[in-house]
Design an enzyme around this catalytic site. Sequence first.
Site, mmCIF file in Angstrom:
data_model
loop_
_atom_site.group_PDB
_atom_site.id
_atom_site.type_symbol
_atom_site.label_atom_id
_atom_site.label_comp_id
_atom_site.label_asym_id
_atom_site.label_seq_id
_atom_site.Cartn_x
_atom_site.Cartn_y
_atom_site.Cartn_z
ATOM 1 C CB CYS A 115 -0.950 0.003 1.193
ATOM 2 S SG CYS A 115 -2.105 -1.365 1.158
ATOM 3 C CG HIS A 252 -3.067 3.697 1.603
ATOM 4 N ND1 HIS A 252 -3.564 3.224 0.409
ATOM 5 C CD2 HIS A 252 -3.148 2.665 2.483
ATOM 6 C CE1 HIS A 252 -3.920 1.961 0.568
ATOM 7 N NE2 HIS A 252 -3.680 1.596 1.816
ATOM 8 C CG ASN A 282 -6.431 -0.626 0.879
ATOM 9 O OD1 ASN A 282 -5.706 -0.256 -0.046
ATOM 10 N ND2 ASN A 282 -5.961 -0.986 2.058
HETATM 11 N N1 ACO Z 1 -18.664 -8.015 8.864
HETATM 12 C C1 ACO Z 1 -19.157 -8.244 10.091
HETATM 13 N N2 ACO Z 1 -18.406 -8.589 11.141
HETATM 14 C C2 ACO Z 1 -17.075 -8.703 10.925
HETATM 15 C C3 ACO Z 1 -16.489 -8.484 9.684
HETATM 16 C C4 ACO Z 1 -17.335 -8.125 8.619
HETATM 17 N N3 ACO Z 1 -16.875 -7.889 7.381
HETATM 18 N N4 ACO Z 1 -15.161 -8.664 9.788
HETATM 19 C C5 ACO Z 1 -14.905 -8.999 11.058
HETATM 20 N N5 ACO Z 1 -16.064 -9.035 11.755
HETATM 21 C C6 ACO Z 1 -16.276 -9.348 13.151
HETATM 22 C C7 ACO Z 1 -15.169 -10.177 13.735
HETATM 23 O O1 ACO Z 1 -15.355 -11.558 13.464
HETATM 24 C C8 ACO Z 1 -15.292 -9.869 15.210
HETATM 25 O O2 ACO Z 1 -16.318 -10.647 15.733
HETATM 26 P P1 ACO Z 1 -16.193 -11.256 17.230
HETATM 27 O O3 ACO Z 1 -16.088 -10.077 18.118
HETATM 28 O O4 ACO Z 1 -17.453 -12.031 17.355
HETATM 29 O O5 ACO Z 1 -14.954 -12.096 17.204
HETATM 30 C C9 ACO Z 1 -15.746 -8.407 15.222
HETATM 31 O O6 ACO Z 1 -16.274 -8.153 13.913
HETATM 32 C C10 ACO Z 1 -14.642 -7.434 15.500
HETATM 33 O O7 ACO Z 1 -13.515 -7.798 14.705
HETATM 34 P P2 ACO Z 1 -12.228 -6.924 14.663
HETATM 35 O O8 ACO Z 1 -11.277 -7.517 13.672
HETATM 36 O O9 ACO Z 1 -11.736 -6.687 16.048
HETATM 37 O O10 ACO Z 1 -12.848 -5.565 14.085
HETATM 38 P P3 ACO Z 1 -12.200 -4.164 13.988
HETATM 39 O O11 ACO Z 1 -13.020 -3.155 14.668
HETATM 40 O O12 ACO Z 1 -10.733 -4.192 14.282
HETATM 41 O O13 ACO Z 1 -12.362 -3.845 12.423
HETATM 42 C C11 ACO Z 1 -11.009 -3.905 10.445
HETATM 43 C C12 ACO Z 1 -11.767 -4.716 11.476
HETATM 44 C C13 ACO Z 1 -12.005 -3.020 9.726
HETATM 45 C C14 ACO Z 1 -10.350 -4.848 9.476
HETATM 46 C C15 ACO Z 1 -9.966 -3.043 11.194
HETATM 47 O O14 ACO Z 1 -9.184 -3.817 12.043
HETATM 48 C C16 ACO Z 1 -9.075 -2.312 10.245
HETATM 49 O O15 ACO Z 1 -9.505 -1.469 9.491
HETATM 50 N N6 ACO Z 1 -7.770 -2.585 10.287
HETATM 51 C C17 ACO Z 1 -6.840 -1.950 9.382
HETATM 52 C C18 ACO Z 1 -6.742 -2.834 8.211
HETATM 53 C C19 ACO Z 1 -6.370 -2.128 6.967
HETATM 54 O O16 ACO Z 1 -6.734 -0.994 6.706
HETATM 55 N N7 ACO Z 1 -5.629 -2.841 6.172
HETATM 56 C C20 ACO Z 1 -5.296 -2.365 4.881
HETATM 57 C C21 ACO Z 1 -3.910 -2.578 4.533
HETATM 58 S S1 ACO Z 1 -2.800 -1.679 5.506
HETATM 59 C C22 ACO Z 1 -3.177 -0.180 5.239
HETATM 60 O O17 ACO Z 1 -3.547 0.113 4.144
HETATM 61 C C23 ACO Z 1 -3.056 0.799 6.323
#
Ligand code: ACO
Length: 325
Positions: A115, A252, A282
């Site tokens: 990214c 980004h 993304n």
């Molecule tokens: N729909 C519904 N529920 C979901 C989904 C979904 N698509 N995905 C995960 N969940 C659930 C999980 O299973 C979990 O359930 P549980 O509590 O029963 O176990 C709950 O939601 C919370 O999961 P988390 O992973 O803790 O959710 P979080 O609030 O961290 O959000 C996310 C997840 C959106 C991926 C977040 O961590 C994030 O944005 N991280 C950064 C990732 C990113 O941007 N990566 C891109 C590449 S790097 C960069 O570009 C910066």
Amino acid sequence: MKTYRSVVRGTGSYLPARIVTNDELATSVDTSDAWIVERTGIRERRIAADDEFTSTLGLEAARRALDHAGMKADEIELIVLATSTPDYTFPATATAIQNGLGITRGVAFDLQAVCSGFVFALATADNFLKCGQYNTALVIGSETFSRILDWDDRSTCILFGDGAGAVILEARESGNEANPRGIISTHIHSDGRYRDKLYVDGGVSKTGTVGHLRMQGRDVFRHAVVNIAACITEALEASGLKADDIDWFVPHQANKRILDGTARKIGLAPEKIVITLDKHGNTSAASIPLALDEAVKDGRVKIGDLVLLEAMGGGFTWGSALIRW
Ligand code: ACO
């Protein structure tokens, strides 16, 4: 000795026609539009057609950037393509774009920093231009992440999409103006301790497969806010500028919550952030030039504006570029 600055001559971008909304995704994985919008800000993403590849997307973005710059393809001397989803293992996808543009001189190569790829590619091209080795550069970010997603994994497949963006740089001799146009600074970083936080579980040498994207989302999120804020501070300190001096922040496009958190941390007004991730998710290395192109074409980014680019991605890699537009 002559010194040069890399001035932006034009921008272009391309998104595949096929739109996949959050509601459509919710028909195949257990998720919802409300969850995706609340956690990420993403509403829809574009998916490349079967006959579209990273080179196809990048070529179209490059053509549009050339049109915008009013330049002919054979004026380009250096092509740097940032991608983690090349057409083939080799040759470099950049050479397919070079050939598509009908360019037979100069040099074209790929660069891989996930990214952060576009910022790394811009830094690379800027250094070639600054030292006088080339006069013009085409810097492209192009990705087909739809081809490396695990479409059964709701924690990753909702985040990414396909697209391409491009910027044309021209070396101009540095003069004595007070605020000359061009790239003011670039800073790039990596820390390989975290490479298993966001990676693809296949590859030529280890598995002989293409693999799928795997991510520890919470860890990525945590590091993203810290690293992004640190590299913005680094860019401002190195240039003797303040957050208030920035006209446009073009980050980004990964997650709106990361961007809001970063803006709060460095004291940047939210209305100065260019956000397009709601429309394409993304797109990895393509996301900054996609957002830039939109803000340039709709008249937000104007000549003389101070524009800050920033990215963070797998590796981890991260970096910034400060540009007087
Ligand atoms: N729909 C519904 N529920 C979901 C989904 C979904 N698509 N995905 C995960 N969940 C659930 C999980 O299973 C979990 O359930 P549980 O509590 O029963 O176990 C709950 O939601 C919370 O999961 P988390 O992973 O803790 O959710 P979080 O609030 O961290 O959000 C996310 C997840 C959106 C991926 C977040 O961590 C994030 O944005 N991280 C950064 C990732 C990113 O941007 N990566 C891109 C590449 S790097 C960069 O570009 C910066």
